[in-house]
Design a protein around this motif. Sequence first.
Motif, PDB file in Angstrom:
ATOM      1  N   LEU B  80       8.189  41.182  14.447  1.00  0.00           N
ATOM      2  CA  LEU B  80       8.752  42.487  14.811  1.00  0.00           C
ATOM      3  C   LEU B  80       9.350  43.189  13.588  1.00  0.00           C
ATOM      4  O   LEU B  80       9.196  44.393  13.436  1.00  0.00           O
ATOM      5  CB  LEU B  80       9.827  42.313  15.888  1.00  0.00           C
ATOM      6  N   THR B  91       8.764  37.131  17.919  1.00  0.00           N
ATOM      7  CA  THR B  91       8.945  36.848  19.341  1.00  0.00           C
ATOM      8  C   THR B  91       7.672  36.266  19.924  1.00  0.00           C
ATOM      9  O   THR B  91       6.569  36.560  19.449  1.00  0.00           O
ATOM     10  CB  THR B  91       9.334  38.144  20.102  1.00  0.00           C
ATOM     11  N   THR B  93       7.375  36.832  23.167  1.00  0.00           N
ATOM     12  CA  THR B  93       7.349  37.732  24.321  1.00  0.00           C
ATOM     13  C   THR B  93       6.177  38.707  24.207  1.00  0.00           C
ATOM     14  O   THR B  93       5.682  39.227  25.205  1.00  0.00           O
ATOM     15  CB  THR B  93       8.704  38.480  24.361  1.00  0.00           C
ATOM     16  N   LEU B  94       5.767  38.936  22.969  1.00  0.00           N
ATOM     17  CA  LEU B  94       4.593  39.771  22.686  1.00  0.00           C
ATOM     18  C   LEU B  94       3.609  38.957  21.858  1.00  0.00           C
ATOM     19  O   LEU B  94       4.010  38.191  20.972  1.00  0.00           O
ATOM     20  CB  LEU B  94       5.001  41.018  21.903  1.00  0.00           C
ATOM     21  N   TYR B  98       1.229  43.520  19.840  1.00  0.00           N
ATOM     22  CA  TYR B  98       2.253  43.904  20.826  1.00  0.00           C
ATOM     23  C   TYR B  98       1.799  43.761  22.272  1.00  0.00           C
ATOM     24  O   TYR B  98       2.332  44.411  23.170  1.00  0.00           O
ATOM     25  CB  TYR B  98       2.746  45.334  20.584  1.00  0.00           C
ATOM     26  N   ARG B  99       0.782  42.932  22.515  1.00  0.00           N
ATOM     27  CA  ARG B  99       0.339  42.720  23.892  1.00  0.00           C
ATOM     28  C   ARG B  99       1.335  41.806  24.624  1.00  0.00           C
ATOM     29  O   ARG B  99       1.720  40.765  24.102  1.00  0.00           O
ATOM     30  CB  ARG B  99      -1.053  42.074  23.884  1.00  0.00           C
ATOM     31  N   PRO B 100       1.772  42.203  25.846  1.00  0.00           N
ATOM     32  CA  PRO B 100       2.695  41.340  26.596  1.00  0.00           C
ATOM     33  C   PRO B 100       2.131  39.927  26.755  1.00  0.00           C
ATOM     34  O   PRO B 100       0.938  39.745  27.021  1.00  0.00           O
ATOM     35  CB  PRO B 100       2.814  42.063  27.947  1.00  0.00           C
ATOM     36  N   PHE B 106      11.417  33.709  24.053  1.00  0.00           N
ATOM     37  CA  PHE B 106      12.557  34.153  23.238  1.00  0.00           C
ATOM     38  C   PHE B 106      12.126  34.970  22.030  1.00  0.00           C
ATOM     39  O   PHE B 106      10.957  35.049  21.690  1.00  0.00           O
ATOM     40  CB  PHE B 106      13.405  32.952  22.805  1.00  0.00           C
ATOM     41  N   THR B 107      13.142  35.591  21.419  1.00  0.00           N
ATOM     42  CA  THR B 107      12.983  36.276  20.142  1.00  0.00           C
ATOM     43  C   THR B 107      13.828  35.537  19.115  1.00  0.00           C
ATOM     44  O   THR B 107      14.951  35.132  19.426  1.00  0.00           O
ATOM     45  CB  THR B 107      13.457  37.739  20.250  1.00  0.00           C
ATOM     46  N   HIS B 127      17.641  35.221  24.154  1.00  0.00           N
ATOM     47  CA  HIS B 127      16.985  34.941  25.443  1.00  0.00           C
ATOM     48  C   HIS B 127      17.268  36.056  26.434  1.00  0.00           C
ATOM     49  O   HIS B 127      18.232  36.801  26.295  1.00  0.00           O
ATOM     50  CB  HIS B 127      17.488  33.607  25.987  1.00  0.00           C
ATOM     51  N   GLY B 128      16.449  36.083  27.475  1.00  0.00           N
ATOM     52  CA  GLY B 128      16.591  37.124  28.489  1.00  0.00           C
ATOM     53  C   GLY B 128      17.572  36.774  29.593  1.00  0.00           C
ATOM     54  O   GLY B 128      18.026  37.657  30.320  1.00  0.00           O
TER      55      GLY B 128
END
Lengths: 161, 161
Positions: B80, B91, B93-94, B98-100, B106-107, B127-128
């Motif tokens: 990122l 991350t 997360t992507l 940048y594809r989900p 985590f990042t 974390h989320g």
Amino acid sequence: MTSSVIRIDPKLDLVLERDIDVPVELVWKAWTTPEHLREWFVPKPWTVTECEIDLRPGGMFRTTMRSPQGEEFPNLGTYLEVTPNERLIFTDTLLPGYRPSPKPFFTAVLELTRKGNGTHYKAIAIHGNAETRKSHEDMGFHDGWGTVVEQMVAHIKKQAP
Amino acid sequence: MTSSVIRIDPKLDLVLERDIDVPVELVWKAWTTPEHLREWFVPKPWTVTECEIDLRPGGMFRTTMRSPQGEEFPNLGTYLEVTPNERLIFTDTLLPGYRPSPKPFFTAVLELTRKGNGTHYKAIAIHGNAETRKSHEDMGFHDGWGTVVEQMVAHIKKQAP
């Protein structure tokens, strides 16, 4: 030209392209300034009731959309790339500060290319799987994103001296 | 100094800080060069069998970790932010471009600050939610990330003339 890190996959992604007769600088301003974005970002008679923009990678992009019946839909995400007048990338997969989101859905890529006095406008919605792509299409991606481009162009022309 | 977009939340995040006696440039190289990263990135006797790095926002960060029993664990994510010798954010997360991701977890934020001839090393796992934080802690975040810093410092010193 599409960023070299972006790989469009027709099975997963949705793309909308238009040639519009307003300059890239005003399109950029319409996308990155809350008072302008509120005027065109959702198909009328829906409205944007809130908009918060922290225009930098990891910064907040937050909107609240309101239906004609008065129901409100908050959206929270973050910017990934900010290249003025050229490229804006944001996602709801991460919250501001790159925190993983509880409701990951898609990444949006907006690419602007100067074309005479106008702009070639390209919007790409990047999904993680075919089901998400389909639900986005069923939500009215093509009509919706097309309509708001027209609303944006009309808004920009109304502002012009 | 921690990036102003990063907001550490002790209920959600994990932080490891160390003062280490190797310069920021060599720590950066250890983190961003596959042939170096493979030598220290997982606690021995685990090994890194594959590593691919495309060091730019949206670029690929891919590793495969191998257990002493020979089981392999692939990891795929994207960078990122890339600020040489200062800050690296990535991350899972992507995915690249940048594809989900199908497996968001985590990042990671790595921050390096020059301190005399050495480095203040700060690693943050974002974390989320509290459950993800706990599972990361239970997986051995503090021991694991602490061990690999020691392995990294030893690897860097072995390379030094």
